[in-house]
Scaffold this motif. Structure first.
Motif, PDB file in Angstrom:
ATOM      1  N   GLU A 181      88.336 -42.768  -7.480  1.00  0.00           N
ATOM      2  CA  GLU A 181      88.157 -42.973  -5.721  1.00  0.00           C
ATOM      3  C   GLU A 181      88.398 -41.755  -5.302  1.00  0.00           C
ATOM      4  N   ASN A 224      85.072 -51.584  -7.778  1.00  0.00           N
ATOM      5  CA  ASN A 224      84.182 -52.150  -6.498  1.00  0.00           C
ATOM      6  C   ASN A 224      84.929 -52.521  -5.459  1.00  0.00           C
ATOM      7  N   ASP A 225      86.269 -52.556  -5.608  1.00  0.00           N
ATOM      8  CA  ASP A 225      87.119 -52.974  -4.681  1.00  0.00           C
ATOM      9  C   ASP A 225      87.748 -51.855  -3.778  1.00  0.00           C
ATOM     10  N   SER A 228      82.985 -48.235  -2.239  1.00  0.00           N
ATOM     11  CA  SER A 228      81.984 -48.856  -1.552  1.00  0.00           C
ATOM     12  C   SER A 228      80.897 -48.120  -1.968  1.00  0.00           C
ATOM     13  N   SER A 229      79.899 -48.665  -2.672  1.00  0.00           N
ATOM     14  CA  SER A 229      78.920 -47.839  -3.117  1.00  0.00           C
ATOM     15  C   SER A 229      77.623 -48.695  -3.492  1.00  0.00           C
ATOM     16  N   LYS A 230      76.456 -48.482  -3.274  1.00  0.00           N
ATOM     17  CA  LYS A 230      75.045 -49.184  -3.421  1.00  0.00           C
ATOM     18  C   LYS A 230      74.526 -48.586  -4.895  1.00  0.00           C
ATOM     19  N   ARG A 232      75.868 -48.326  -8.193  1.00  0.00           N
ATOM     20  CA  ARG A 232      76.921 -48.509  -9.460  1.00  0.00           C
ATOM     21  C   ARG A 232      76.187 -48.912 -10.834  1.00  0.00           C
TER      22      ARG A 232
END
Length: 394
Positions: A181, A224-225, A228-230, A232
């Motif tokens: 992160e 994913n928690d 935040s990404s589109k 992956r």
């Protein structure tokens, strides 16, 4: 365009991408061979360039010698501070200016090819925190480079795992997720890519069901928690990448081309893989050899002539001499894999995990009815490859 991302690691793979994966939107290419491999991708596909900094995992085993040249090492050593950044004793106290000079040299080389995506320079993860500082420094340098150059493409943070103990338990995963992160934000990344280089997900091992697959799945859920990404990405693997994608935990399954369904660090001295053929009805590969021909006879005898696998196995037996040639074997596997992907992709996203489960269940039931594949070790039972994948779908 399709969600899958082929990984080109050789010229044969590049040719297969054009044949089997012409609908790819993104194709991943290593930087040191970008000049040769980018022209091999489908015309409509965009390039994801990876500088392959993961090869710095162990420079001493990759050092180019007069009698043993290493093209990756020779390419990378032209980048400022390459050997310094790759030295373990440097990792505890990296100097930001020196790290930036290295990152700038690497990313400038990538940007010269005008790729759509670039991999953030990162070293593979280790069990302890020894590489945390150097990876944070590399991420911060990437963010600085992006700001100073105005790069408008996408940056992909690699999370390259090297041992199952890094993901099997939440206590081990927590610091990896926190580090990812932080590096993601420091690098101003747009997506992340996760692969466990130690995972051979089609070997039929009993640990896949209870430990390895649940650990990787939990890692993706936890990432994913926190991020935040589109974009992956997971893999390349044989089937777990498809399971993660079908479950909606990743957007793109990374895939090998014909033979490379496991990830290898850059610059390593890998031996030529033995030829394998796909058994489509069983959703698996098997090694080419005399025992396979014997097994095909036994399997055909077990099946009713009306069974779809009867015709499939009969055709493989008929074409065996041709298919057993390494180039044709890779093409046969790549073609099947694309067809398998397309079957699941045709289902709306909300139903893909169930579709994947049902697809694998059919293969599992067929495998249970067939004799052992004696040359396949822990995967000698025909259903051994699909069973752990099937149990991980829902």
């Amino acid at each position: 365009m399709a969600d899958h991302i082929p990984f080109i690691t050789g010229e044969d793979g590049g040719n297969l991408v054009k044949k089997a994966y012409a609908d790819s939107d993104i194709v991943r290419v290593p930087l040191d061979r970008a000049g040769r491999f980018i022209p091999l991708k489908p015309t409509s596909a965009k390039a994801w360039l990876d500088p392959c900094v993961d090869g710095m995992d162990d420079l001493e085993t990759r050092r180019s010698l007069p009698d043993k040249k290493n093209s990756w090492f020779d390419f990378m050593k032209a980048c400022a501070n390459f050997e310094k950044v790759g030295t373990p004793t440097y990792h505890a106290k990296p100097v930001p200016a020196e790290v930036y000079a290295f990152v700038k040299a690497v990313l400038d080389k990538c940007a010269a090819h005008k790729p759509a995506w670039i991999t953030v320079p990162q070293l593979p993860l280790v069990e302890n925190s020894d590489r945390n500082k150097i990876n944070r420094a590399l991420a911060a340098a990437t963010g600085k480079w992006k700001s100073s150059t105005g790069f408008t493409g996408r940056l992909i943070l690699p999370i390259v795992l090297t041992h199952q103990e890094q993901v099997n338990g939440k206590t081990a995963r927590n610091p990896k997720v926190q580090q990812a992160e932080r590096c993601y934000h420091d690098a101003q990344a747009d997506g992340f890519w996760v692969v466990d280089k130690s995972l051979t997900d089609d070997n039929g091992s009993s640990t896949l069901i209870n430990k390895r697959f649940p650990g990787v799945i939990d890692l993706h859920e936890e990432l994913n928690d926190r991020i935040s990404s589109k974009i992956r990405i997971a893999g390349p693997y044989w089937g777990l990448n498809l399971v993660l994608w079908a479950r909606g935990l990743v957007d793109h399954p990374a895939i090998g081309i014909g033979s490379g369904y496991q990830f290898f660090l850059a610059g390593g001295h890998t031996k030529q893989p033995s030829a394998k053929l796909a058994l489509p009805s069983l959703r698996r590969r098997v090694g080419v050899g005399p025992q396979l021909k014997t097994w095909l006879d036994a399997a055909i005898a077990k099946l009713a002539p009306s069974h779809p696998a009867h015709a499939e196995f009969s055709e493989i037996k008929k074409q065996y001499t041709v298919l057993s040639q390494p180039d044709r074997a890779r093409e046969q596997v790549a073609t099947f894999y694309k067809q398998w992907f397309d079957i699941i992709a045709a289902v709306p996203k909300a139903g893909r995990s169930m579709a994947m489960f049902q697809d694998l269940s059919v293969a599992y039931a067929l495998g249970k009815s067939l004799p052992d594949l004696d040359d396949e070790g822990t995967a000698r039972r025909p259903e051994a490859v699909v069973q752990p994948l099937m149990l991980s779908c829902l």
